[in-house]
Design a protein around this motif. Structure first.
Motif, PDB file in Angstrom:
ATOM      1  N   GLY A  99     -19.107  13.230   2.734  1.00 39.25           N
ATOM      2  CA  GLY A  99     -18.364  11.681   3.027  1.00 39.25           C
ATOM      3  C   GLY A  99     -17.649  11.204   1.520  1.00 39.25           C
ATOM      4  N   MET A 100     -18.013   9.970   1.626  1.00 39.33           N
ATOM      5  CA  MET A 100     -17.046   9.435   0.993  1.00 39.33           C
ATOM      6  C   MET A 100     -17.746   7.961   0.230  1.00 39.33           C
ATOM      7  SD  MET A 100     -13.104   8.035   1.049  1.00 39.33           S
ATOM      8  CE  MET A 100     -12.077   7.314   0.057  1.00 39.33           C
ATOM      9  N   VAL A 101     -17.873   8.284  -0.477  1.00 38.97           N
ATOM     10  CA  VAL A 101     -17.911   6.938  -1.353  1.00 38.97           C
ATOM     11  C   VAL A 101     -17.320   5.182  -1.376  1.00 38.97           C
ATOM     12  CG1 VAL A 101     -18.614   5.444  -3.601  1.00 38.97           C
ATOM     13  CG2 VAL A 101     -18.848   7.767  -3.495  1.00 38.97           C
ATOM     14  N   SER A 102     -17.568   4.286  -0.909  1.00 39.87           N
ATOM     15  CA  SER A 102     -16.111   2.958  -0.194  1.00 39.87           C
ATOM     16  C   SER A 102     -16.039   2.398  -1.734  1.00 39.87           C
ATOM     17  CB  SER A 102     -17.009   2.337   0.996  1.00 39.87           C
ATOM     18  OG  SER A 102     -15.823   1.034   0.753  1.00 39.87           O
ATOM     19  N   VAL A 103     -15.613   2.343  -2.363  1.00 40.95           N
ATOM     20  CA  VAL A 103     -15.231   1.721  -3.452  1.00 40.95           C
ATOM     21  C   VAL A 103     -13.633   0.598  -3.001  1.00 40.95           C
ATOM     22  CG1 VAL A 103     -14.852   1.292  -6.066  1.00 40.95           C
ATOM     23  CG2 VAL A 103     -15.781   3.882  -5.677  1.00 40.95           C
ATOM     24  N   VAL A 104     -14.257  -0.343  -3.337  1.00 40.14           N
ATOM     25  CA  VAL A 104     -13.110  -1.763  -2.897  1.00 40.14           C
ATOM     26  C   VAL A 104     -12.436  -2.647  -4.169  1.00 40.14           C
ATOM     27  CG1 VAL A 104     -13.906  -2.257  -0.271  1.00 40.14           C
ATOM     28  CG2 VAL A 104     -15.164  -3.167  -1.907  1.00 40.14           C
ATOM     29  N   MET A 110      -8.263   9.663   3.138  1.00 40.11           N
ATOM     30  CA  MET A 110      -8.724  11.176   2.514  1.00 40.11           C
ATOM     31  C   MET A 110      -7.901  11.916   1.418  1.00 40.11           C
ATOM     32  SD  MET A 110     -10.254  12.434   5.233  1.00 40.11           S
ATOM     33  CE  MET A 110     -10.333  13.987   5.307  1.00 40.11           C
ATOM     34  N   ALA A 111      -7.003  11.143   0.524  1.00 39.86           N
ATOM     35  CA  ALA A 111      -6.232  11.575  -0.459  1.00 39.86           C
ATOM     36  C   ALA A 111      -6.925  11.564  -2.009  1.00 39.86           C
ATOM     37  CB  ALA A 111      -4.816  10.655  -0.625  1.00 39.86           C
ATOM     38  N   SER A 112      -8.457  10.634  -1.855  1.00 39.81           N
ATOM     39  CA  SER A 112      -9.065   9.820  -2.889  1.00 39.81           C
ATOM     40  C   SER A 112     -10.136  10.565  -2.909  1.00 39.81           C
ATOM     41  CB  SER A 112     -10.147   8.223  -1.879  1.00 39.81           C
ATOM     42  OG  SER A 112     -11.279   8.128  -3.060  1.00 39.81           O
ATOM     43  N   ARG A 113     -10.059  11.168  -4.345  1.00 36.70           N
ATOM     44  CA  ARG A 113     -11.647  11.739  -4.697  1.00 36.70           C
ATOM     45  C   ARG A 113     -12.721  11.565  -4.747  1.00 36.70           C
ATOM     46  NH1 ARG A 113      -8.356  14.564 -10.381  1.00 36.70           N
ATOM     47  NH2 ARG A 113      -6.814  15.896  -8.763  1.00 36.70           N
ATOM     48  N   PHE A 143       0.432  -1.568   0.114  1.00 33.73           N
ATOM     49  CA  PHE A 143       0.163  -0.082  -0.052  1.00 33.73           C
ATOM     50  C   PHE A 143       0.725   1.125  -0.376  1.00 33.73           C
ATOM     51  CE2 PHE A 143      -2.638   3.601   2.066  1.00 33.73           C
ATOM     52  CZ  PHE A 143      -3.620   3.035   1.115  1.00 33.73           C
ATOM     53  N   GLN A 144       0.390   1.883  -0.954  1.00 34.79           N
ATOM     54  CA  GLN A 144       1.733   3.225  -1.056  1.00 34.79           C
ATOM     55  C   GLN A 144       3.108   3.171  -1.332  1.00 34.79           C
ATOM     56  OE1 GLN A 144       0.679   5.589   1.581  1.00 34.79           O
ATOM     57  NE2 GLN A 144      -1.539   6.806   0.654  1.00 34.79           N
ATOM     58  N   ASP A 156     -13.115 -14.443  -0.636  1.00 37.97           N
ATOM     59  CA  ASP A 156     -12.566 -13.299  -1.403  1.00 37.97           C
ATOM     60  C   ASP A 156     -11.396 -12.120  -0.390  1.00 37.97           C
ATOM     61  OD1 ASP A 156     -14.430 -12.901  -2.925  1.00 37.97           O
ATOM     62  OD2 ASP A 156     -15.523 -12.236  -1.114  1.00 37.97           O
ATOM     63  N   PHE A 157     -10.213 -11.235  -1.000  1.00 38.73           N
ATOM     64  CA  PHE A 157      -9.542 -11.082  -0.617  1.00 38.73           C
ATOM     65  C   PHE A 157     -10.085  -9.155  -0.789  1.00 38.73           C
ATOM     66  CE2 PHE A 157      -7.761 -15.055  -1.789  1.00 38.73           C
ATOM     67  CZ  PHE A 157      -7.272 -15.155  -0.668  1.00 38.73           C
ATOM     68  N   ILE A 158     -10.159  -8.402  -0.621  1.00 41.12           N
ATOM     69  CA  ILE A 158     -10.766  -7.924  -0.271  1.00 41.12           C
ATOM     70  C   ILE A 158      -9.743  -5.711   0.669  1.00 41.12           C
ATOM     71  CG2 ILE A 158     -12.810  -5.789   0.176  1.00 41.12           C
ATOM     72  CD1 ILE A 158     -14.316  -8.427   0.352  1.00 41.12           C
ATOM     73  N   PHE A 159      -9.248  -5.267  -0.958  1.00 35.64           N
ATOM     74  CA  PHE A 159      -8.349  -3.939  -0.454  1.00 35.64           C
ATOM     75  C   PHE A 159      -8.969  -3.064  -0.332  1.00 35.64           C
ATOM     76  CE2 PHE A 159      -6.841  -7.838  -2.304  1.00 35.64           C
ATOM     77  CZ  PHE A 159      -5.068  -8.227  -1.621  1.00 35.64           C
ATOM     78  N   TYR A 160      -9.138  -1.957   1.055  1.00 34.10           N
ATOM     79  CA  TYR A 160     -10.061  -0.537   0.874  1.00 34.10           C
ATOM     80  C   TYR A 160      -9.065   0.314   0.507  1.00 34.10           C
ATOM     81  CZ  TYR A 160     -13.743  -3.288   3.089  1.00 34.10           C
ATOM     82  OH  TYR A 160     -14.839  -3.754   3.457  1.00 34.10           O
ATOM     83  N   PRO A 161      -9.131   1.637   0.624  1.00 35.43           N
ATOM     84  CA  PRO A 161      -8.391   2.477  -0.014  1.00 35.43           C
ATOM     85  C   PRO A 161      -8.215   2.648   1.976  1.00 35.43           C
ATOM     86  CG  PRO A 161     -10.931   3.520  -0.618  1.00 35.43           C
ATOM     87  CD  PRO A 161     -10.910   1.716   0.186  1.00 35.43           C
ATOM     88  N   THR A 162      -8.584   2.829   2.958  1.00 36.39           N
ATOM     89  CA  THR A 162      -8.033   3.203   4.279  1.00 36.39           C
ATOM     90  C   THR A 162      -6.525   2.593   4.426  1.00 36.39           C
ATOM     91  OG1 THR A 162      -9.282   1.138   5.229  1.00 36.39           O
ATOM     92  CG2 THR A 162     -10.230   3.453   4.775  1.00 36.39           C
TER      93      THR A 162
END
Length: 564
Positions: free
Chosen positions: A224-229, A490-493, A120-121, A246-252
């Motif tokens: 608010g922010m949309v949760s796209v995984v 927080m950096a997500s658009r 991540f990053q 499922d292996f699920i990766f979050y923008p957090t």
């Protein structure tokens, strides 16, 4: 291999052999020479004077010139503990007769994975997440039912992950990934064209949100922010059950590993009232059973030398002169950090009376506040195995004694189970408890977490004809714990901020900030007639037969469909 018998020597399985972790990290992190690509080969040697099973490493690929014994399996496996292959299964003629006599009735009644170097990053969070075992144990009042026990890894889970159905098993815009295996039923590698699918998914739940709607207590706004995984999915079908992994990766920076169960139940004759199953159809019952899932999680937090500790939540009684009630103490919460120094200390059995967080961190790195970066393990699929230790099949699943266990990472302890567990589970080839019993120090070492999930299933009428997935999902999470300076999402658009525009004390309009994302444009998958594709290429969804030999098609002549 097609002409092999029980007294033959043949290859049972050939798959990629994983090189030592240190060699891999030196290559991808430090620019060292790339480790040679090698194959892990299992030989069933029924033709030897003393038949056995041997595991070897063959390489380098693609033109091998030698072999050596697998380091963690230096001794041959006894022949009686071999995995049962198609060579020893019932004959094709008998199968055809059963299908002719009972196929219609059966039809009317009933109608694989490892990830590496997860970053991540740009920073590695996990070196390996892998499914170790799918196990299930049944009970009943008849001897056959009492001996139903399944260690599904013996069925070669990678071969069981295929034929993902477009638009049902995976969304319409998913991308598919294929796999190759070589097993003992053919001399040609098995090509699974749709073993994995990868897709982005809007979960329909805000990843974060806050509405400050009161002008007296806070500024009025909505954010608010949309949760796209990002999801990597495979579905393993082992006879009657289907396991959606499922292996699920979050923008957090969070990771979720989820198992969902579907499929058809194992049914038995209901001849009398008993405590092992309800009569759910005439003379038919579903047997009570337990599902168990075991995963390996090799985390590398800011490097491979980590420690494991629990953040114990405790009661705190403090006196306060402002507290005017009869009891002079205020009851509140506090936490205490408990470092686990050895493997036995790190074998975690959940106790609701002692809530705690489970954290893997790097003590060599600290932020300006003195915090160490870490990740928290959250097991939402915990189960309790009620079999007493050492009884029945329990020695083969000693990992189920713990909801989480942390051990020193060793190349000779690559997995918690094996394909040989079923034949003699009371004397298993791999006994996970041995990983713990040597009680090595795990402070600031390369360590591995092992997680157990599971549930008990008492089949009911609603499990007919197929068990639905609703309520049948279990998950564990890996969540940042003082790892980032702030939430990296927080950096997500994919966010929206709304503030009121007030003029002369009156709200006239709104200021809407979408951070460059246009609100009236949505990504829509291209239209595609998938049914026509299936008819032209049936091997995408069913196991194809060779019309001349009536054998499974093993070659990869059928091209998978890819989105352009």
């Amino acid at each position: 291999m097609s002409n092999a018998t029980i007294r033959s020597n043949y290859i049972y399985l050939a798959e990629l052999y994983l090189p030592p972790k240190e060699a891999v990290l030196n290559y991808i992190d430090n620019g060292f020479t790339k480790p040679p690509r090698e194959a892990h080969v299992i030989l069933i040697r029924g033709g030897d004077s003393k038949p056995n099973v041997l595991e070897i490493v063959v390489g380098p690929l693609p033109f091998p010139n030698g072999y050596r014994l697998v380091p963690y399996r230096p001794q041959p496996i006894p022949f009686f503990q071999r995995p049962i292959t198609s060579i020893e299964n019932i004959s094709q003629k008998l199968k055809e007769r059963i299908n002719k006599e009972f196929g219609k009735a059966l039809h009317d009644l009933y109608g694989g994975p490892r990830l590496f170097d997860i970053r991540f990053q740009g920073q590695r969070i996990v070196y390996e997440i892998s499914l170790q075992e799918l196990a299930s144990f049944y009970s009943g009042y008849k001897p056959t039912e009492q001996n139903f026990r399944f260690f599904d890894s013996r069925f070669l889970l990678g071969l069981r992950a295929k034929y993902l159905m477009h638009g049902v098993d995976c969304p319409n815009d998913a991308t598919y990934m294929s796999t190759y295996f070589l097993d003992g039923s053919s001399e040609i590698p098995v090509y699974n064209s749709r073993a994995f699918c990868v897709f982005e998914l809007n979960t329909g739940l805000p990843l974060r949100r806050h509405h400050g709607y009161s002008s007296t207590s806070s500024h009025r706004f909505y954010e608010g922010m949309v949760s796209v995984v990002l999801t990597v999915r495979t579905i393993i079908t082992v006879f009657n059950y289907d396991y959606i992994i499922d292996f699920i990766f979050y923008p957090t920076g969070g990771i979720e590993v989820k198992v969902t169960v579907s499929g058809v139940i194992i049914a038995a004759y209901h001849g009398r009232k008993n405590p092992y199953g309800f009569e759910i159809s005439k003379h038919l019952m579903g047997l009570i059973h337990q599902h168990l899932f075991h995963f390996k999680v090799d985390m590398d937090i800011k490097g491979k030398y980590n420690r494991f500790e629990t953040i114990d939540i405790e009661n705190d009684a403090v006196s306060s002169p402002s507290y005017t009630y009869s009891d002079s103490n205020i009851q509140q919460l506090k936490f205490a950090r408990k470092l686990k120094e050895t493997e036995k200390e790190a074998a975690y059995k959940h106790n609701f009376k002692q809530p705690k967080n489970l954290v893997i961190s790097n003590n060599y790195i600290k932020d300006k506040f003195g915090n160490t970066p870490g990740y928290r393990i959250v097991n939402k699929g915990m189960t309790y195995n009620i079999y007493p230790p050492g009884t029945r099949y329990e020695p083969g699943i000693t990992w189920s004694r713990y909801q989480v266990a942390v051990t020193r990472r060793k190349d000779n302890e690559p997995g918690s189970s094996s394909i040989y567990q079923t034949n003699k589970p009371d004397e298993p080839i791999v006994r996970f408890q041995d990983f713990i019993d040597d009680d090595e120090n795990i402070v600031d070492k390369d360590i591995v977490a092992w997680l157990t999930m599971g549930f008990y299933h008492i089949p009911v009428k609603e499990d007919l004809p197929v068990t639905h997935t609703t309520g049948e999902s279990l998950s564990f999470f890996l969540l940042p714990f003082n790892y980032f300076d702030e939430n990296p999402a927080m950096a997500s658009r994919n966010a929206i901020r709304i503030d009121p525009i007030d003029i002369e004390g009156k709200t006239k309009s709104l200021k809407v900030e979408r951070y460059g994302v246009v609100d009236d444009i949505n990504c829509i998958p291209p239209k595609y007639n998938y049914e026509q594709l299936m008819k032209r290429n049936p091997c995408l969804v069913v196991e194809c037969l060779d019309s001349e030999k009536n054998n499974r098609v093993k070659s990869h002549v059928f091209q998978e469909f890819r989105w352009q």
